[in-house]
Design a protein around this motif. Structure first.
Motif, short mmCIF file in Angstrom:
data_model
loop_
_atom_site.label_atom_id
_atom_site.label_comp_id
_atom_site.label_asym_id
_atom_site.label_seq_id
_atom_site.Cartn_x
_atom_site.Cartn_y
_atom_site.Cartn_z
N LEU A 18 -8.40 8.56 -4.37
CA LEU A 18 -7.01 8.20 -4.06
C LEU A 18 -6.58 8.86 -2.75
CD1 LEU A 18 -4.40 6.76 -4.87
CD2 LEU A 18 -3.83 8.79 -6.24
N ARG A 19 -6.97 10.12 -2.58
CA ARG A 19 -6.63 10.82 -1.33
C ARG A 19 -7.27 10.11 -0.14
NH1 ARG A 19 -6.87 17.28 -0.10
NH2 ARG A 19 -5.88 17.12 1.92
N LEU A 20 -8.49 9.64 -0.32
CA LEU A 20 -9.20 8.92 0.75
C LEU A 20 -8.44 7.65 1.16
CD1 LEU A 20 -11.90 8.56 2.43
CD2 LEU A 20 -12.65 7.14 0.52
N ILE A 21 -8.02 6.86 0.16
CA ILE A 21 -7.37 5.59 0.49
C ILE A 21 -5.90 5.75 0.86
CG2 ILE A 21 -9.02 4.18 -0.79
CD1 ILE A 21 -7.04 4.04 -3.10
N ALA A 22 -5.34 6.91 0.55
CA ALA A 22 -3.96 7.20 0.94
C ALA A 22 -3.95 8.24 2.05
CB ALA A 22 -3.16 7.68 -0.27
N ILE A 31 3.24 10.05 -6.70
CA ILE A 31 3.47 8.61 -6.76
C ILE A 31 3.42 8.16 -8.22
CG2 ILE A 31 2.60 8.16 -4.44
CD1 ILE A 31 -0.04 7.21 -5.70
N THR A 32 3.99 6.99 -8.48
CA THR A 32 4.00 6.46 -9.84
C THR A 32 2.64 5.85 -10.16
OG1 THR A 32 4.69 4.24 -9.18
CG2 THR A 32 6.45 5.86 -9.63
N GLY A 33 2.41 5.61 -11.43
CA GLY A 33 1.19 4.94 -11.85
C GLY A 33 1.07 3.57 -11.22
N GLU A 34 2.18 2.87 -11.13
CA GLU A 34 2.17 1.54 -10.53
C GLU A 34 1.78 1.60 -9.05
OE1 GLU A 34 4.82 -2.51 -10.65
OE2 GLU A 34 5.82 -0.61 -11.05
N GLU A 35 2.30 2.58 -8.33
CA GLU A 35 1.93 2.76 -6.92
C GLU A 35 0.45 3.11 -6.79
OE1 GLU A 35 5.45 4.65 -4.37
OE2 GLU A 35 5.09 5.75 -6.25
N GLU A 41 -6.13 -0.95 -6.04
CA GLU A 41 -6.46 -2.37 -6.01
C GLU A 41 -6.55 -2.91 -4.58
OE1 GLU A 41 -5.36 -5.73 -9.09
OE2 GLU A 41 -3.67 -5.35 -7.76
N ARG A 42 -5.57 -2.59 -3.75
CA ARG A 42 -5.56 -3.10 -2.38
C ARG A 42 -6.64 -2.49 -1.50
NH1 ARG A 42 -1.27 -1.66 0.51
NH2 ARG A 42 -0.37 -0.32 -1.07
N ASN A 43 -7.08 -1.27 -1.83
CA ASN A 43 -8.01 -0.55 -0.96
C ASN A 43 -9.37 -0.28 -1.61
OD1 ASN A 43 -6.21 0.11 1.44
ND2 ASN A 43 -4.98 0.81 -0.30
N GLY A 70 -5.67 -5.34 -17.61
CA GLY A 70 -7.10 -5.32 -17.84
C GLY A 70 -7.94 -5.80 -16.67
N ILE A 71 -7.28 -6.19 -15.58
CA ILE A 71 -8.03 -6.74 -14.43
C ILE A 71 -7.69 -5.96 -13.17
CG2 ILE A 71 -8.42 -8.77 -12.98
CD1 ILE A 71 -7.57 -10.45 -15.46
N LEU A 72 -8.73 -5.49 -12.49
CA LEU A 72 -8.57 -4.87 -11.18
C LEU A 72 -9.03 -5.92 -10.17
CD1 LEU A 72 -7.93 -2.19 -9.64
CD2 LEU A 72 -10.37 -1.69 -9.77
N HIS A 73 -8.08 -6.55 -9.52
CA HIS A 73 -8.39 -7.63 -8.57
C HIS A 73 -8.94 -7.02 -7.28
CE1 HIS A 73 -6.65 -10.88 -10.90
NE2 HIS A 73 -5.71 -10.02 -11.24
N VAL A 74 -10.27 -7.03 -7.16
CA VAL A 74 -10.89 -6.44 -5.97
C VAL A 74 -11.85 -7.43 -5.33
CG1 VAL A 74 -10.64 -4.07 -6.71
CG2 VAL A 74 -12.68 -5.31 -7.35
#
Length: 74
Positions: A18-22, A31-35, A41-43, A70-74
């Protein structure tokens, strides 16, 4: 040592991938779980899943269930 965050919030620096992608955010930011799910997902193409710590993998799995239905759209 890891900082304490409220339930369903995450300190960016507590999770190496997470630190790498942020990279452009302060590692002490909470940050929130949703964030967090959105960032993963985006990165995902930048995440080294093989190097992911079991604790971080468990968090990604839980976030995927909760926010990705249940889906990680990658």
């Amino acid at each position: 040592f890891p900082m304490r965050a409220a339930p369903d919030t995450f300190v960016i620096g507590d999770f190496p991938q997470l630190r790498l992608i942020a990279w452009n955010r302060n590692p002490h930011d909470v940050i929130t779980g949703e964030e967090a799910f959105d960032l993963y997902e985006r990165n995902w193409r930048f995440v080294d899943a093989a190097a992911m710590l079991p604790r971080e993998r468990a968090v990604v799995d839980r976030l995927t269930r909760e926010y990705g239905h249940g889906i990680l759209h990658v």
